[in-house]
Motif scaffolding. Structure first.
Motif, PDB file in Angstrom:
ATOM      1  N   LYS A  31       0.830  -1.216   0.000  1.00 26.65           N
ATOM      2  CA  LYS A  31       0.000   0.000   0.000  1.00 26.65           C
ATOM      3  C   LYS A  31       0.859   1.259   0.000  1.00 26.65           C
ATOM      4  O   LYS A  31       0.578   2.214  -0.724  1.00 26.65           O
ATOM      5  N   LEU A  32       1.909   1.252   0.819  1.00 22.87           N
ATOM      6  CA  LEU A  32       2.783   2.427   0.885  1.00 22.87           C
ATOM      7  C   LEU A  32       3.550   2.626  -0.412  1.00 22.87           C
ATOM      8  O   LEU A  32       3.740   3.764  -0.852  1.00 22.87           O
ATOM      9  N   GLU A  33       3.979   1.545  -1.048  1.00 21.48           N
ATOM     10  CA  GLU A  33       4.714   1.654  -2.300  1.00 21.48           C
ATOM     11  C   GLU A  33       3.848   2.166  -3.438  1.00 21.48           C
ATOM     12  O   GLU A  33       4.334   2.878  -4.311  1.00 21.48           O
ATOM     13  N   ARG A  34       2.573   1.808  -3.421  1.00 21.27           N
ATOM     14  CA  ARG A  34       1.662   2.298  -4.465  1.00 21.27           C
ATOM     15  C   ARG A  34       1.496   3.808  -4.372  1.00 21.27           C
ATOM     16  O   ARG A  34       1.295   4.473  -5.374  1.00 21.27           O
ATOM     17  N   GLY A  35       1.537   4.328  -3.163  1.00 22.21           N
ATOM     18  CA  GLY A  35       1.449   5.772  -2.967  1.00 22.21           C
ATOM     19  C   GLY A  35       0.087   6.378  -3.209  1.00 22.21           C
ATOM     20  O   GLY A  35      -0.028   7.593  -3.392  1.00 22.21           O
ATOM     21  N   ASP A  36      -0.942   5.567  -3.206  1.00 21.15           N
ATOM     22  CA  ASP A  36      -2.282   6.085  -3.481  1.00 21.15           C
ATOM     23  C   ASP A  36      -3.132   6.228  -2.221  1.00 21.15           C
ATOM     24  O   ASP A  36      -4.356   6.189  -2.274  1.00 21.15           O
ATOM     25  N   ALA A  84      -3.872   8.559   1.419  1.00 22.98           N
ATOM     26  CA  ALA A  84      -3.724   9.896   1.974  1.00 22.98           C
ATOM     27  C   ALA A  84      -2.580   9.935   2.985  1.00 22.98           C
ATOM     28  O   ALA A  84      -2.175   8.904   3.531  1.00 22.98           O
ATOM     29  N   LEU A  85      -2.074  11.128   3.234  1.00 20.31           N
ATOM     30  CA  LEU A  85      -0.948  11.298   4.143  1.00 20.31           C
ATOM     31  C   LEU A  85      -1.237  10.725   5.528  1.00 20.31           C
ATOM     32  O   LEU A  85      -0.408   9.996   6.081  1.00 20.31           O
ATOM     33  N   ASP A  86      -2.394  11.032   6.092  1.00 16.80           N
ATOM     34  CA  ASP A  86      -2.735  10.517   7.424  1.00 16.80           C
ATOM     35  C   ASP A  86      -2.749   8.992   7.447  1.00 16.80           C
ATOM     36  O   ASP A  86      -2.241   8.372   8.379  1.00 16.80           O
ATOM     37  N   GLU A  87      -3.318   8.393   6.409  1.00 15.47           N
ATOM     38  CA  GLU A  87      -3.356   6.938   6.341  1.00 15.47           C
ATOM     39  C   GLU A  87      -1.949   6.374   6.146  1.00 15.47           C
ATOM     40  O   GLU A  87      -1.600   5.335   6.712  1.00 15.47           O
ATOM     41  N   SER A  88      -1.116   7.068   5.391  1.00 14.58           N
ATOM     42  CA  SER A  88       0.273   6.631   5.196  1.00 14.58           C
ATOM     43  C   SER A  88       1.024   6.592   6.522  1.00 14.58           C
ATOM     44  O   SER A  88       1.778   5.652   6.791  1.00 14.58           O
ATOM     45  N   LEU A 136      -0.262   3.644   8.489  1.00 15.02           N
ATOM     46  CA  LEU A 136       0.286   2.414   7.918  1.00 15.02           C
ATOM     47  C   LEU A 136       1.758   2.248   8.285  1.00 15.02           C
ATOM     48  O   LEU A 136       2.207   1.150   8.609  1.00 15.02           O
ATOM     49  N   TYR A 137       2.512   3.331   8.221  1.00 21.88           N
ATOM     50  CA  TYR A 137       3.938   3.265   8.546  1.00 21.88           C
ATOM     51  C   TYR A 137       4.137   2.847  10.007  1.00 21.88           C
ATOM     52  O   TYR A 137       4.985   2.002  10.305  1.00 21.88           O
ATOM     53  N   GLU A 138       3.349   3.431  10.912  1.00 25.00           N
ATOM     54  CA  GLU A 138       3.447   3.076  12.327  1.00 25.00           C
ATOM     55  C   GLU A 138       3.100   1.603  12.544  1.00 25.00           C
ATOM     56  O   GLU A 138       3.777   0.894  13.292  1.00 25.00           O
ATOM     57  N   ARG A 139       2.043   1.142  11.885  1.00 22.53           N
ATOM     58  CA  ARG A 139       1.637  -0.268  11.999  1.00 22.53           C
ATOM     59  C   ARG A 139       2.740  -1.162  11.425  1.00 22.53           C
ATOM     60  O   ARG A 139       3.087  -2.189  12.004  1.00 22.53           O
ATOM     61  N   GLY A 140       3.300  -0.757  10.296  1.00 21.07           N
ATOM     62  CA  GLY A 140       4.381  -1.516   9.681  1.00 21.07           C
ATOM     63  C   GLY A 140       5.595  -1.636  10.584  1.00 21.07           C
ATOM     64  O   GLY A 140       6.218  -2.697  10.658  1.00 21.07           O
ATOM     65  N   ALA A 141       5.935  -0.567  11.283  1.00 19.78           N
ATOM     66  CA  ALA A 141       7.077  -0.601  12.202  1.00 19.78           C
ATOM     67  C   ALA A 141       6.828  -1.606  13.332  1.00 19.78           C
ATOM     68  O   ALA A 141       7.728  -2.362  13.713  1.00 19.78           O
ATOM     69  N   LYS A 142       5.603  -1.644  13.853  1.00 12.63           N
ATOM     70  CA  LYS A 142       5.263  -2.606  14.908  1.00 12.63           C
ATOM     71  C   LYS A 142       5.306  -4.041  14.382  1.00 12.63           C
ATOM     72  O   LYS A 142       5.787  -4.949  15.057  1.00 12.63           O
TER      73      LYS A 142
END
Length: 80
Positions: free
Chosen positions: A24-29, A31-35, A38-44
């Motif tokens: 999802k993050l690589e697609r870049g589609d 919103a900033l808040d959702e990114s 997602l990044y925080e969830r990915g780090a966990k």
């Protein structure tokens, strides 16, 4: 994205969701808040996978072998 707490996920569950987050993050589609979410969830999820791999490595390291390389038993690891 799963509602299951990361701490309760198996390695396989965490890895699968981490792959989804990265896609999802690589697609870049998104919103900033959702990114950011997602990044925080990915780090966990990444930390969970690393922790589970470390535990597995420690468990494997405790397997003793005889002179021919055959396992002779294991010693329990505290907390496993």
């Amino acid at each position: 994205m799963s509602d299951k707490p990361v701490e309760e996920m198996s390695f396989e569950e965490a890895m699968k969701e981490l792959e989804s987050v990265v896609d999802k993050l690589e697609r870049g589609d998104v919103a900033l808040d959702e990114s950011i979410t997602l990044y925080e969830r990915g780090a966990k999820l990444k930390k969970r996978c690393e922790d589970e791999l470390k535990r597995a490595e420690e468990k494997v390291a405790l397997i003793t072998q005889d002179g021919e390389g055959n396992p002779t038993g294991t010693r329990p690891v505290e907390g496993l």
